[in-house]
Write an enzyme that holds these catalytic residues in place. Structure first.
Site: not given
Lengths: 669, 669
Positions: B327, B398, B427, B540
């Site tokens: 992404q 991901d 994931e 994060k």
């Protein structure tokens, strides 16, 4: 960033994002067709899903093999990405069945729109996208069938137009939500685009006649059907006996081979050798100068007699079943016409049937892999076709497990190509995988191990396997308390009670069952030697006369059982069987249901032929669909007595000296 | 008889009489390869049989895809027509596996001969047939591999000659029986003729590296790896931390994305918007002017630093795992270079990630079905290949479930074509069918629901499903007590005891597990808001400094667990897991075994982090392969204490204030 150098292989053509997997029922991953029944609901399930969170929709399509037009209906989501749909075959024969699925972009837009409207974020709505999706849905509908679809298509087109003209995104979205709600049923059914974005999974199903799923068999030896003691029976005598067979409630009359019988190495009474001059021989030693598998033995009558039998049986709702025993006596015309159809020893002689050290000199097996395979296989198909041309739609196949699976797959398909409503019963008493393979390659019904399952635990386990395992998609059991080859041990020492118990177990547990009579109803129970399953004075080797009016005959209880089977849909299919808990291992109890007609039948059998047994049967009225009340009125169709059973425990007492079984149906007011 | 008119269709080419069906393991009927591990025994079973009563024999063959030569070994009969065989892959990559079977005519002849000799009927023996079969077997052996086969071939040829010269059938048969007995082992292994009579069933298997089956993961944020409180961490700091990671016993060091982070719509601390000027942004918002997925963020260091990290990790037996998050941030070079790789709204703007009504303006998803699908997919493969070229063999992917399955199937195959020992971890925390499909299309390992399974019953049910269901053929679980996205509720209120309990469950139940540290060993347990699974001050969105030497750290117990995992083969595979009965629902106990090495490990965990719990663990020493004795000496590798457990019930008492778990191994004398 670096250039993306073309080191990768082409990703290949685009594939649909939607996945269809775990399609049921498939037989051996689709290698064989799953089995359906004309008029019966056939349920298909599949996992249908897509990556991410897009809603998907799925249709179930089916068509007759070779047809161009699909019938289609929407599949329902059961949750956990499982979808289910149903079809109902209208004629016997092969079907193509397809699950088709795609992302439902319109449903996705509407779902997201509702979330955005709920959050007051109508400014984020992509209205142009929605009106495009609505117009696409209208286009799909316009390609669909029926007036409802056309009307919905017009309605949706109007909505798309109005949306484009609406003063705000909010109004447009509300128009879309209201309109798609209005046309929801039609939208749910709209065709799936046949483009590259639609996923499809196609598999084969074969629909059989109703008879394949529900049949009640009576086997008799025509030469023992004479009403006169001194004269052997004929096909004409069998025709005269149809009234009796019908009175007992059977709908299939199965005849052992009726062809000319060989004389070379003929077996005498009780399978002795050599035969005496008056011995009639085994009907399975097929063929002599008078002809082979396509002829009627002269002593039984003519093809005209045969035609009359078939016609009159049909008038009584009885199908005549023929025996297909693909083997030859040494006198069969094929032995001289086609010696290459048989296997030869190194010394040039033809191999007879053998199970070393035993040899069966009166039987030559065919060599199905002969160099003239084409000629032999076509000749055997010709036999089957000839009898089908003469009106036969049911074949009981003798020992199919000793011939190649590929042969049966070809023969059955070839026969059904012309006569799709034909029923083939596999007489294979052998290892489980072999019996199952025969069912997969095309046999409609299969003999089972029922004949050797006596105790409650083994009956329960076996019927749970038959009705619940994956085999249910292709294996239709046909259970027999006795056959000319098997005087079951359970019948040898239990007298009348054991015959009735085995009868009610067979006909009450299984939609397809049969008896070999009149030996059964007259309770023959003597083996040729103690410990053997061969009948003493077996009809396989000699002619008998039976006194059907013997007052000891079980004909009344057989007729009652078979009438119940004809009247109760629950007894006509094998799917919905549950064993009921009983606190006595000598008493077995079960319940069969047909949910579509709310029909319920409860069987209770005392497995001990010698002693009265009693116990409590546990009954869960709600689970059995017997209503929310605390009790249920039942009628025993074997004894014509009435009972009221309670939710919970119900006392039963079965006296083998009276009758060892209940077959209970709902009392009709 | 009548002529057989050619009304039937051609039976088609002859097919082998032998059937091979129910081959296991197959994934979706062979649509996907089943999964093997280099060096591990891979077991294949199949139903192999023929019509009639002929004995069959079966071989298991395998070869690397594309190779010409098969390795083959005989399959053993397990009875009921089931055969089993094993293979052991020697290198990672795709394999072709084949079951080949044929009728064993020689074995049939010998079986029949023994019966005939037993009955004194040697006159019925077809000796010429036998010597022909012996000669054929000798010919098969001569085509086989190895000196033993050649010797047996010569021996059998001699026997065939002697049989022809023998004075009687009896002597010939005895020669055959003695000779085939002598060469039995070689005969059992002889090749199967590749002609039309041999049946074959071929399917695909893919062998993964040992790491795919057994791995112990440690995840950390490089920017939080600095030993100095004032300075953010770098890749060089991660390299310095390798000693710590190795001391704790991990063999995979997984880094969240290390690429340049976008600035447009960047998220601030605790996922707030807009970010302040000092906010560092989420590593998953990939790409800005400094580059995209193939670059290292300048603040973390250089490609040289990265190479050093990989090299030094490797020297310590640690693989570095990269994050593949396909992404882009709005600043990613692709947004301007390839605007067609993104999805556009009707107004021409690029769609950001959304889960209506939520929108994630800092992330643009890629459009995997873009018209330039070829260009996008190859670019993504180039990313993967680039990191593989740089030494990376493990990718944690991901959110793969938001991208098409077909893409992953292609990408993983394409990557493994060059680097077959690569491991991909999925994931995907989503619906079961979607997670399983990702495993089928090629992911080597999969995150699981372990993180949300707390109670004994749900842990038991889940691990029985993971280790016992059909999914075992393709789904390798990798369980995590925590991740940067999931501060599991079980950790929020149970303190130290809950961390240790979840750790021992993860590493003691599953061959692949990981923790997100140092947050885990330092027992971070504060959610951003009560009831959330987001960490407060999540790494994060911000940089942290961790005091690894905090005396409360769990590093010692982690090191003990991981040492046990490295030392005990039972903990390195998932197949052989059994839960043990305990008369207390707060105590869960299990046993893992490795039968090949007779290794056994027993885990016992108190699931209640607040109270002492005790109970009796039931132990069946024989079933667990712990010998026939009445007791067994065990050592708890967590507390270094010794126990003697009895066959039967064993008292356990676990105090959460001390340590809530046992991990018991056989005491070595």
């Amino acid at each position: 960033m670096n250039d993306t150098k073309p080191t990768s292989r082409d990703p290949g053509p685009a594939r649909p994002d939607v996945v269809i997997e775990a399609v049921e029922p498939l037989v051996d991953c689709g290698r064989f067709p799953a089995k359906a029944v004309v008029g019966d609901t056939f349920v298909v399930t599949a996992d249908v899903f897509c990556h991410g969170h897009s809603p998907v929709r799925a249709l179930l399509r089916h068509r007759r093999a070779g047809s161009r037009n699909w019938s289609e209906s929407p599949m329902d989501s059961l949750g956990n990405d499982v979808f289910t749909g149903v079809l109902v075959p209208t004629v016997a024969g092969p079907l193509e069945v397809e699950v088709a699925a795609e992302i439902d972009e319109l449903a996705r837009w509407l779902r997201d729109a509702q979330a955005l409207l709920g959050a007051g974020s109508s400014d984020q709505l992509d209205i142009d996208r929605c009106s495009q999706l609505v117009a696409e849905a209208a286009g799909s509908l316009a390609r669909g069938q029926g007036a409802e679809a056309a009307q919905a298509a017009r309605g949706l087109h109007e909505i798309a137009e109005k949306m484009r003209a609406a003063p705000s995104a909010l109004v447009s979205a509300e128009l879309a939500l209201a309109g798609t709600d209005l046309w929801g049923a039609a939208l749910f059914r709209r065709p799936i685009n046949d483009g590259a974005t639609a996923a499809k999974y196609r598999f084969r199903v074969v629909a059989a006649s109703q008879r394949a799923a529900f049949s009640t068999w009576y086997e008799l030896f025509p030469r023992s059907a004479s009403p006169e003691e001194r004269r052997p029976g004929t096909l004409a005598d069998v025709t005269d006996r149809l009234a009796y067979v019908a009175e007992l409630g059977f709908d299939v009359l199965y005849l052992p081979p009726i062809h000319p019988i060989g004389v070379t190495a003929r077996k005498g009474r009780d399978n002795t050798s050599p035969a005496g001059p008056l011995d009639v021989g085994s009907p399975w030693a097929i063929g002599h100068a008078g002809g082979g598998h396509e002829e009627v033995a002269a002593e039984l009558g003519t093809l005209g007699d045969f035609a009359r039998l078939v016609t009159e049986a049909s008038a009584r709702g009885i199908d005549v079943a023929m025996d297909l025993a693909f083997q030859c006596s040494p006198d069969h015309p094929w032995v001289t016409e086609h010696p290459d159809w048989f296997r030869h020893r190194s010394d040039g002689t033809i191999e007879c049937a053998e199970n070393p050290p035993k040899r069966y000199e009166d039987i030559y097996p065919l060599d199905f892999q002969t160099r003239d395979r084409d000629g032999l296989w076509r000749a055997l198909h010709h036999v089957t076709k000839t009898w089908a041309d003469r009106g036969i739609r049911i074949f009981r196949v003798d020992n199919p497990h000793t011939k190649p699976f590929a042969f049966w797959e070809w023969l059955i398909a070839e026969t059904k190509r012309e006569y799709p409503d034909t029923v083939f019963l596999s007489e294979a008493f052998t290892r489980p995988k072999v019996m199952h393979r025969l069912a997969k390659v095309g046999f409609d019904q299969s003999y089972t191990y029922f004949t050797w399952r006596y105790a409650k635990a083994e009956l329960t386990e076996y019927f749970e396997e038959l009705t619940g395992s994956p085999g249910r998609a292709y294996f239709r059991p046909n259970v027999w308390p006795n056959t000319p080859d098997i005087l079951a041990v359970s019948l040898q020492h239990g007298g009348r009670a054991s015959f009735i118990a085995r009868l009610v177990l067979a006909g009450g547990l299984c939609a397809n069952y049969g008896i070999y009579g009149p030996v059964f109803e007259l309770m023959w129970d003597k083996p040729v030697v103690e410990g053997s399953e061969e009948y003493l004075h077996s009809e396989k080797y000699e002619v008998h006369h039976h006194d059907l009016d013997d007052p000891k005959s079980l004909r009344d209880v057989i007729a009652r059982l078979n009438l119940a089977r004809r009247s109760h849909r629950a007894l006509q299919r094998d799917g919905d069987l549950a064993f009921l808990e009983v606190d006595n291992d000598q008493i077995i109890a079960w319940c069969k249901q047909d949910k579509s007609s709310s029909d319920v039948v409860i069987g209770v059998v005392n497995l001990d032929p010698h002693w009265v047994q009693s116990g409590f049967v546990a009954l869960d009225l709600t689970a059995l669909g017997l209503g929310a009340g605390s009790s249920v009125p039942l009628r025993d169709i074997l004894s014509d007595t009435s009972y009221v059973w309670q939710a919970g425990r119900n006392y039963v007492r079965l006296d083998p000296a009276v009758i060892p079984a209940h077959l209970l149906v709902l009392e009709r007011p």
